[in-house]
Design an enzyme around this catalytic site. Structure first.
Site, PDB file in Angstrom:
ATOM      1  N   ASP A 210       1.180  -1.163  -0.095  1.00 15.90           N
ATOM      2  CA  ASP A 210      -0.155   0.153   0.303  1.00 15.90           C
ATOM      3  C   ASP A 210       0.571   1.482  -0.372  1.00 15.90           C
ATOM      4  OD1 ASP A 210      -2.048   2.013   0.363  1.00 15.90           O
ATOM      5  OD2 ASP A 210      -3.161   0.094   1.060  1.00 15.90           O
ATOM      6  N   HIS A 280      -2.874   2.850  -4.918  1.00 16.05           N
ATOM      7  CA  HIS A 280      -2.260   2.497  -3.340  1.00 16.05           C
ATOM      8  C   HIS A 280      -0.798   1.888  -3.654  1.00 16.05           C
ATOM      9  CE1 HIS A 280      -5.946   2.711  -1.039  1.00 16.05           C
ATOM     10  NE2 HIS A 280      -6.259   2.745  -1.981  1.00 16.05           N
ATOM     11  N   GLU A 344      -9.544   2.142  -5.129  1.00 13.92           N
ATOM     12  CA  GLU A 344      -9.599   3.206  -5.207  1.00 13.92           C
ATOM     13  C   GLU A 344      -8.594   4.281  -6.185  1.00 13.92           C
ATOM     14  OE1 GLU A 344     -10.967   4.532  -0.359  1.00 13.92           O
ATOM     15  OE2 GLU A 344      -8.745   3.142  -1.089  1.00 13.92           O
TER      16      GLU A 344
HETATM   17  C1  ACM Z   1     -11.045  -0.209   0.793  1.00 15.45           C
HETATM   18  O1  ACM Z   1     -11.525  -0.670   1.554  1.00 15.45           O
HETATM   19  N1  ACM Z   1     -10.508   0.607   0.169  1.00 15.45           N
HETATM   20  C2  ACM Z   1     -11.179  -1.230  -0.457  1.00 15.45           C
END
Ligand code: ACM
Ligand code: ZN
Length: 720
Positions: A210, A280, A344
């Site tokens: 991440d 991420h 995201e």
């Molecule tokens: C997430 O909670 N961004 C998968």
């Protein structure tokens, strides 16, 4: 009916057993076995003399049983390979007696306990059921087992005779863990796997990369862990711009991961590695800035949220990097599933990046009325990586955002932004794992009394709500429902810096989760479930697991306000609250009940970006001089106190004149969150209508959501 019969038999058997005054196993555990048929034969006596006989291939299962009995009852049974019709406990696999994987049967007679599985995993789940059924000495269960054995005297117990048959509803029963936002040491991850095993789960989703840290050694790209595994500071609390200066990080070597994979496999748990892309990825970019659109420089991110710095989808070197990483991950993890993220991923860099735009042209990508060209570019990345994964006989899992575009039907969709993505995916023919944040995000608060909780990301998700979750949406046909292959809960660790806190967030919500995964009960009885939880937490004590105990201590809130001029009078709102926080609407504001609990307790109305503007018809001209209301502050959840309150009055309900105005200073990070009363006094005035106008702030500069309006949550307007 069946349940009643079971209850009676259980009670009878108990009466029979308890005459002997030995502690008695109780099969009423979590998840509740599907069929329990007891009889009144003389109970089986489990003692240090009991021998465990195992079929070849089940030696490790036998060892687990011996370990568990030792943990709980404090004695070590002997074990040996199976001989014909022995006395004692027998472990065996008989696939032809079952019609699905993971199923088991326990048959207890006066001389023998047979645990028979459809496969070794089934035997393991039978062992878990026996383990959870064992009586735990009522003396402090935190005491060491040797001590407990001494206090119990004769270390034996009784198992009532009968048959338990059990099988899971869902093949995929998972939990997730994020060691990126806060690194979690290997030994703690093993304990987490033990927790999954105790709850009959078979999939551990390990989120290994991440923005805030890269956690898996990749031999071809050593900087990923030399640089990408560490950050030189972390944002403090929910504040937007205060950082500590502590170097935080860590990673798992490939040797450690091999050890972990084996540890999990012994417990019939598959580890699903996740490499989250193309967003991420800031930690990776900090190591290899040429893989991003701007070329950096980048740093391993010190804050939470969604970074705009993502992999450059137009750079072939970037794509080859991801392919290399996935191949090394697959060399290491035998998992049939590989999670490639997809959540995201902001597209702001791609929109401006010459390489990304050139790629869009080269691929002939066109935007349409549903998705942008950049959305389709993400599909290109995800589909390309899916091919790499599938070429090695594995399947990809992605977060539900990957539906935005044209992802291939073979991808498994993990539905996290509610169940809608899962529903859409199942209709399109994807397999689906349900993990909606509304019910299964265990990083949310589990009590409304947040002042007395360890700080977390926000939200409110009590055990009750987990237990209510229906993973098979009614909108789907039975055929489409077959695509829902499993259920999973997630634990993100932005605000969880220690493993004790991970456990606290997981337990006892995992009890409700396993009940849904294993049983998906159509009928739910929360009170009975809580009673079964009482035994489970005794088991947690034995293993020194940290857990929340709110379900045993329900919160009782002071409820009502004194009747006043506004109580139960006709009330209208000039603008409605946010749909999610409307509940019974305007009348909630003067029903005599105080706003209590969390913002989503159903006892607050929520507004964002516009004021609460309520008009109350007092039904006749009355004198008034005081208005009071309550509001809730939870800054991490973007909820601030009101900025201003105005009181206006009218005789006809049409023309209003202002009689009072009050500014309210904004809550700062030094101020506590909670529920506060706000009051306005004014010269006595007589009127038939009163209007109360309550405005909100914009989020201040030191808030991570700076630039957005804050929410206000208000209840019970009182007029005197
Ligand atoms: C997430 O909670 N961004 C998968
Ligand atoms: Zn780019």
């Amino acid at each position: 009916m069946k349940r009643l019969l079971l209850f009676c038999l259980t009670a009878m058997a108990f009466a029979a057993c308890t005459k002997k005054q030995l502690p008695v196993a109780n099969y009423d555990i979590i998840p509740q076995p599907k069929e329990v048929q007891l009889n009144e034969e003389k109970p089986f006596e489990l003692s240090p003399n009991t021998l465990v006989h195992y079929e070849s291939g089940l030696q490790r299962e036998a060892q687990f049983l011996v370990e568990y009995v030792n943990d709980i009852l404090g004695f070590a049974m002997n074990m040996q390979e199976y001989q014909s019709q022995p006395d004692g406990i027998v472990l065996k696999v008989v696939p032809e007696d079952f019609d699905q994987a993971d199923a088991y049967e326990i048959n207890v007679t006066p001389k023998q306990v047979t645990i028979k599985g459809a496969d070794a995993a089934g035997v393991f789940y039978g062992i878990q059921t026996l383990r959870k059924s064992l009586p735990i000495s009522p003396i402090d269960s935190r005491q060491r087992t040797s001590q407990r054995r001494n206090d119990m005297g004769e270390a034996k117990c009784q198992l009532c005779c009968g048959t338990i048959r059990d099988w899971p509803n869902f093949a995929y029963r998972g939990m997730h863990l994020d060691p990126c936002r806060h690194f979690i040491p290997l030994d703690s991850v093993k304990v987490y796997i033990d927790m999954l095993a105790m709850h009959n789960m078979n999939q551990f989703h390990f989120h290994l990369s991440d923005d805030q840290g890269w956690r898996i050694e990749i031999k071809k790209y050593p900087e990923l862990t030399e640089i990408g595994a560490y950050r030189n500071g972390t944002v403090i609390g929910h504040n937007g711009n205060l950082y500590d200066t502590i170097r935080h990080g860590g990673f798992y070597t490939q040797d450690e991961l091999r050890d972990l994979i084996e540890y999990a496999a012994e417990r019939h748990i598959n580890i699903i590695p996740e490499i989250d892309l193309p967003g991420h990825m800031q930690a990776a970019l900090a190591c290899y800035p040429q893989l991003g659109c701007t070329g950096g420089p980048y740093e391993v991110w010190k804050r939470w949220g969604v970074s705009e710095e993502v992999l450059c989808a137009g750079n072939e070197e970037t794509m080859l990097f991801v392919e290399d990483v996935l191949n090394e991950v697959m060399d290491l993890f035998p998992s049939p599933y590989i999670h490639i993220g997809g959540d995201e991923c902001p597209k702001v860099r791609w929109e401006k990046c010459p390489k990304c735009q050139a790629k869009i042209k080269e691929l002939g990508i066109k935007k349409d009325d549903k998705f942008s060209a950049e959305d389709y570019l993400q599909s290109y990345v995800m589909n390309r990586m899916a091919k790499v994964v599938e070429a090695r006989g594995r399947r990809v899992i992605g977060w539900d955002e990957i539906l935005e575009g044209n992802v291939s039907e073979t991808a498994i969709i993990m539905s996290w932004r509610g169940t809608e993505g899962g529903i859409e995916a199942a209709r399109k023919g994807h397999d689906v794992i349900m993990a909606p944040s509304s019910h299964l995000y265990f990083d949310y608060y589990q009590s409304e009394d947040i002042a007395n909780e360890p700080m977390c990301i926000g939200g409110y998700l009590p055990v009750e709500r987990v237990y209510e979750f229906q993973p098979l949406p009614e909108e789907l046909t039975p055929e489409q429902q077959k695509h829902i292959i499993g259920v999973q809960a997630n634990i993100w660790t932005e605000y969880i810096a220690h493993f004790w806190h991970v456990q606290y967030m997981a337990l006892p919500r995992m009890e409700a989760l396993t009940e849904i995964q294993w049983n998906n009960p159509q009928e739910r009885d929360f009170d009975a479930f809580v009673e079964r939880c009482r035994h489970m937490v005794q088991l947690y004590d034995i293993y020194h697991y940290t857990y929340a105990d709110h379900i045993f201590n329900p919160q009782v809130w002071a409820d009502t306000v004194e009747a006043n001029l506004a109580t139960h009078k006709p009330i209208t709102l000039r603008q409605q609250p946010a749909e999610k926080y409307t509940y019974e609407g305007a009348s909630l504001l003067n029903d005599g009940n105080l706003g209590r609990g969390a913002y989503n307790s159903g006892r607050w109305l929520g507004f964002c970006g516009y004021p609460l503007d309520a008009v109350i018809d007092l039904e006749q001209p009355v004198e008034m001089q005081h208005v009071r209301f309550h509001a809730l502050v939870n800054k991490g959840a973007w909820i601030y106190n009101p900025s201003e309150v105005k009181v206006l009055v009218s005789d006809d309900g049409e023309t209003f004149r202002e009689v009072a105005q009050k500014d309210i200073p904004i809550s700062t990070w030094e101020d506590r969150d909670g529920i506060f009363a706000y009051e306005v006094d004014f010269e006595p005035i007589t009127a038939k209508f009163v209007e109360v106008l309550i405005s909100g702030y914009d989020l201040p500069e030191d808030h991570s959501g700076f630039g957005n309006p804050a929410w206000i949550f208000v209840d019970e307007i009182e007029v005197r």
